[in-house]
Design a protein around this motif. Structure first.
Motif, PDB file in Angstrom:
ATOM      1  N   GLN A 196       0.859  -1.193   0.000  1.00  0.00           N
ATOM      2  CA  GLN A 196       0.000   0.000   0.000  1.00  0.00           C
ATOM      3  C   GLN A 196       0.893   1.242   0.000  1.00  0.00           C
ATOM      4  O   GLN A 196       1.752   1.389   0.879  1.00  0.00           O
ATOM      5  CB  GLN A 196      -0.877  -0.033   1.257  1.00  0.00           C
ATOM      6  CG  GLN A 196      -1.836   1.120   1.412  1.00  0.00           C
ATOM      7  CD  GLN A 196      -2.490   1.118   2.793  1.00  0.00           C
ATOM      8  OE1 GLN A 196      -2.098   0.372   3.689  1.00  0.00           O
ATOM      9  NE2 GLN A 196      -3.482   1.983   2.971  1.00  0.00           N
ATOM     10  N   GLU A 197       0.712   2.099  -0.978  1.00  0.00           N
ATOM     11  CA  GLU A 197       1.436   3.371  -1.067  1.00  0.00           C
ATOM     12  C   GLU A 197       2.928   3.197  -0.792  1.00  0.00           C
ATOM     13  O   GLU A 197       3.520   3.923   0.005  1.00  0.00           O
ATOM     14  CB  GLU A 197       0.786   4.411  -0.146  1.00  0.00           C
ATOM     15  CG  GLU A 197      -0.679   4.632  -0.529  1.00  0.00           C
ATOM     16  CD  GLU A 197      -1.403   5.706   0.259  1.00  0.00           C
ATOM     17  OE1 GLU A 197      -0.749   6.694   0.644  1.00  0.00           O
ATOM     18  OE2 GLU A 197      -2.617   5.560   0.476  1.00  0.00           O
ATOM     19  N   SER A 198       3.497   2.212  -1.452  1.00  0.00           N
ATOM     20  CA  SER A 198       4.917   1.888  -1.209  1.00  0.00           C
ATOM     21  C   SER A 198       5.851   2.898  -1.858  1.00  0.00           C
ATOM     22  O   SER A 198       6.996   3.061  -1.441  1.00  0.00           O
ATOM     23  CB  SER A 198       5.224   0.474  -1.700  1.00  0.00           C
ATOM     24  OG  SER A 198       4.937   0.338  -3.079  1.00  0.00           O
ATOM     25  N   GLN A 215      20.227   7.868   1.012  1.00  0.00           N
ATOM     26  CA  GLN A 215      20.724   8.795   2.040  1.00  0.00           C
ATOM     27  C   GLN A 215      19.729   8.960   3.176  1.00  0.00           C
ATOM     28  O   GLN A 215      20.007   9.637   4.158  1.00  0.00           O
ATOM     29  CB  GLN A 215      21.000  10.165   1.417  1.00  0.00           C
ATOM     30  CG  GLN A 215      22.162  10.132   0.448  1.00  0.00           C
ATOM     31  CD  GLN A 215      22.178  11.356  -0.462  1.00  0.00           C
ATOM     32  OE1 GLN A 215      21.664  12.405  -0.104  1.00  0.00           O
ATOM     33  NE2 GLN A 215      22.766  11.195  -1.631  1.00  0.00           N
ATOM     34  N   GLU A 216      18.545   8.384   2.975  1.00  0.00           N
ATOM     35  CA  GLU A 216      17.498   8.590   3.978  1.00  0.00           C
ATOM     36  C   GLU A 216      17.422   7.468   4.997  1.00  0.00           C
ATOM     37  O   GLU A 216      17.202   7.706   6.186  1.00  0.00           O
ATOM     38  CB  GLU A 216      16.141   8.723   3.277  1.00  0.00           C
ATOM     39  CG  GLU A 216      15.031   9.014   4.263  1.00  0.00           C
ATOM     40  CD  GLU A 216      13.635   9.054   3.643  1.00  0.00           C
ATOM     41  OE1 GLU A 216      13.499   9.405   2.467  1.00  0.00           O
ATOM     42  OE2 GLU A 216      12.690   8.720   4.373  1.00  0.00           O
ATOM     43  N   ASN A 217      17.561   6.227   4.542  1.00  0.00           N
ATOM     44  CA  ASN A 217      17.289   5.131   5.460  1.00  0.00           C
ATOM     45  C   ASN A 217      18.037   3.874   5.003  1.00  0.00           C
ATOM     46  O   ASN A 217      18.780   3.899   4.025  1.00  0.00           O
ATOM     47  CB  ASN A 217      15.767   4.883   5.549  1.00  0.00           C
ATOM     48  CG  ASN A 217      15.351   4.457   6.952  1.00  0.00           C
ATOM     49  OD1 ASN A 217      15.891   3.498   7.502  1.00  0.00           O
ATOM     50  ND2 ASN A 217      14.397   5.178   7.542  1.00  0.00           N
ATOM     51  N   VAL A 218      17.810   2.783   5.724  1.00  0.00           N
ATOM     52  CA  VAL A 218      18.598   1.554   5.511  1.00  0.00           C
ATOM     53  C   VAL A 218      17.782   0.478   4.799  1.00  0.00           C
ATOM     54  O   VAL A 218      18.047  -0.708   4.939  1.00  0.00           O
ATOM     55  CB  VAL A 218      19.129   1.010   6.857  1.00  0.00           C
ATOM     56  CG1 VAL A 218      20.139   1.988   7.436  1.00  0.00           C
ATOM     57  CG2 VAL A 218      17.981   0.778   7.858  1.00  0.00           C
ATOM     58  N   TRP A 219      16.814   0.912   3.987  1.00  0.00           N
ATOM     59  CA  TRP A 219      15.956  -0.056   3.300  1.00  0.00           C
ATOM     60  C   TRP A 219      16.730  -0.831   2.231  1.00  0.00           C
ATOM     61  O   TRP A 219      16.305  -1.897   1.797  1.00  0.00           O
ATOM     62  CB  TRP A 219      14.767   0.672   2.654  1.00  0.00           C
ATOM     63  CG  TRP A 219      13.917   1.408   3.653  1.00  0.00           C
ATOM     64  CD1 TRP A 219      13.432   0.904   4.824  1.00  0.00           C
ATOM     65  CD2 TRP A 219      13.461   2.765   3.584  1.00  0.00           C
ATOM     66  NE1 TRP A 219      12.688   1.858   5.480  1.00  0.00           N
ATOM     67  CE2 TRP A 219      12.697   3.005   4.745  1.00  0.00           C
ATOM     68  CE3 TRP A 219      13.613   3.792   2.655  1.00  0.00           C
ATOM     69  CZ2 TRP A 219      12.090   4.245   4.992  1.00  0.00           C
ATOM     70  CZ3 TRP A 219      13.000   5.016   2.894  1.00  0.00           C
ATOM     71  CH2 TRP A 219      12.256   5.226   4.054  1.00  0.00           C
ATOM     72  N   PHE A 220      17.845  -0.260   1.772  1.00  0.00           N
ATOM     73  CA  PHE A 220      18.664  -0.916   0.739  1.00  0.00           C
ATOM     74  C   PHE A 220      20.057  -1.182   1.283  1.00  0.00           C
ATOM     75  O   PHE A 220      20.470  -0.581   2.276  1.00  0.00           O
ATOM     76  CB  PHE A 220      18.678  -0.043  -0.534  1.00  0.00           C
ATOM     77  CG  PHE A 220      17.275   0.136  -1.051  1.00  0.00           C
ATOM     78  CD1 PHE A 220      16.669  -0.859  -1.800  1.00  0.00           C
ATOM     79  CD2 PHE A 220      16.521   1.248  -0.689  1.00  0.00           C
ATOM     80  CE1 PHE A 220      15.346  -0.751  -2.201  1.00  0.00           C
ATOM     81  CE2 PHE A 220      15.188   1.365  -1.078  1.00  0.00           C
ATOM     82  CZ  PHE A 220      14.607   0.364  -1.838  1.00  0.00           C
TER      83      PHE A 220
END
Ligand code: MCU
Length: 403
Positions: free
Chosen positions: A237-239, A268-273
């Motif tokens: 949802q809204e990914s 640069q924003e987060n650790v999702w990758f």
């Protein structure tokens, strides 16, 4: 072996590679490299070509192609997804609904527990269907389906860049493990399904499991559906960017004047990758995949994603283009109705708009509740902040009918 025989044999393997699946032995000659050096393609990569350029002709070929895509996504942006640890133990408390899992690796071990909420009444034969909601999820779940709120942000923390290597997964595998937070979350979902398979008293039908999440957790839910084939229905949802959008299309959207999230920003924003992905975000053409192929990894299983056109940041054109490209795989497999998409505005980010409930319920009915309903549902409201979508600029393949 005579040289000529060896040459003939290897020729035969190459020629038949696309069809060489042996029961119990896996693929003969389905190489799954983590990267393809010198790859260069500014358009969306063709789902129907193997890494070496040979065509994907059959449904069984698609399994090899899917494995190749999974390896590439791990290689460039997700890090390594570990399999089931040799030593895991799980318990289920029928009174509280708590499912507790302890996993061991080397000298380390972690325990994580989630609570399952059950519907009232008599369970269907085979057990209750289940929705796994990342951080709880934010969609309405129909009656007759159990729910499990997955504490993914404890499995791998996702506050900002300081969350790298923090969370239960990294206590088990070490803070330097290459898995991104989203990959760590997939690992946890797979362990939950392992435990449910092993604990009949939990009374969950593990062939009727959906996974969902919104926004950052929507990106995560898509990853789970892509990498865990036991998930019957995937509902991101809204990914937005990094989810059901394509990196190349988000960059195009930005270059056309829209304020969207791009790969360059997201690392640069987060650790999702994975940390490795930062090496590629400024040269997207070297990626031998894009997220249409992540979406396509779910095929032929159920997949419906919902987007919100009120927020440019979610990259609405990129979502529409990316799901359209992924849809060709569902068409090629002869199951276009198994892949849905809706994109509307008029609601807050992650607030569920009631006018999409009929669409959502149809997917639940078909994939979790065994009802024979239509899920022919694939549309956008076409509001793309004055950026134009021209499919032919990005999708340069013909969709085959896989045999
Ligand atoms: C849409 O998902 C993310 C987005 O990628 C981030 O840039 C933003 O900060 O947070 C969104 C989100 O998870 O909102 C809850």
């Amino acid at each position: 072996m005579k040289l000529s025989t060896a040459v003939q044999l290897s020729f035969a393997l190459v020629a038949h590679r696309a069809n060489a699946q042996l029961p119990g032995l896996g693929w003969l000659g389905c190489p799954t490299p983590a990267t393809i050096p010198k790859y260069n393609n500014s358009k969306l990569p063709d789902p129907f070509l193997f890494d070496d350029g040979l065509p994907v002709l059959t449904k069984s070929d698609w399994e090899c192609r899917r494995a190749q895509i999974g390896a590439l996504i791990q290689g460039y942006e997700a890090g390594v997804l570990p399999g089931k640890p040799a030593h895991v133990s799980s318990t289920f408390n029928a009174t509280s609904g708590v499912l507790s899992i302890t996993a061991f690796n080397g000298g380390n071990n972690i325990t994580f527990a989630q609570t399952i909420k059950y519907p009232t009444g008599k369970a269907p034969a085979g057990g209750w269907p289940l929705v796994i909601g990342y951080d709880g999820g934010s969609i309405p779940v129909p009656s007759g389906i159990a729910t499990l709120s997955y504490a993914n942000s404890a499995m791998a923390v996702q506050n900002d860049l300081t969350s790298r290597g923090v969370g239960l997964f990294y206590e088990l595998y070490g803070a330097n493990h290459t898995a991104s937070s989203m990959t760590a979350w997939v690992w946890g979902v797979s362990r939950i399904i392992d435990a449910l398979e092993e604990l009949p008293k939990a009374n969950i039908n593990t062939k009727k499991i959906a996974v969902t999440g919104c926004s950052r957790d929507g990106k995560g839910a898509l990853m789970a559906g892509a990498f865990e084939p036991r998930i019957a229905l995937t509902i991101p949802q809204e990914s937005g960017s990094g989810g059901d959008t394509c990196w190349r299309l988000s960059l195009y959207e930005q270059s056309s004047g829209s304020v969207v999230q791009t790969a360059t920003e997201i690392v640069q924003e987060n650790v999702w990758f994975s940390t490795n992905f930062a090496n590629y975000v400024n040269e997207l053409e070297v990626l031998p995949y894009d997220h249409h192929l992540l979406l396509a990894m779910v095929a032929p299983r159920g997949l419906v994603s919902y987007e919100n056109t009120d927020f440019a940041w979610l990259s609405p054109l990129s979502a529409w283009g990316c799901v359209s490209a992924a849809h060709t795989v569902y068409e090629a497999l002869g199951v276009p109705q198994n892949h849905g998409f809706e994109q509307i505005g008029g609601h807050e980010h992650c607030a569920w708009p009631a006018n999409l409930t009929a669409s959502l319920n149809a997917f639940f009915d078909k994939f979790l509740l065994d009802e024979n309903v239509s899920t022919d549902d694939f549309s956008t409201n076409d509001v793309f902040y004055n950026v134009t979508w021209n499919a032919a600029d990005w999708i340069n393949w013909k969709t085959p009918r896989l045999l």
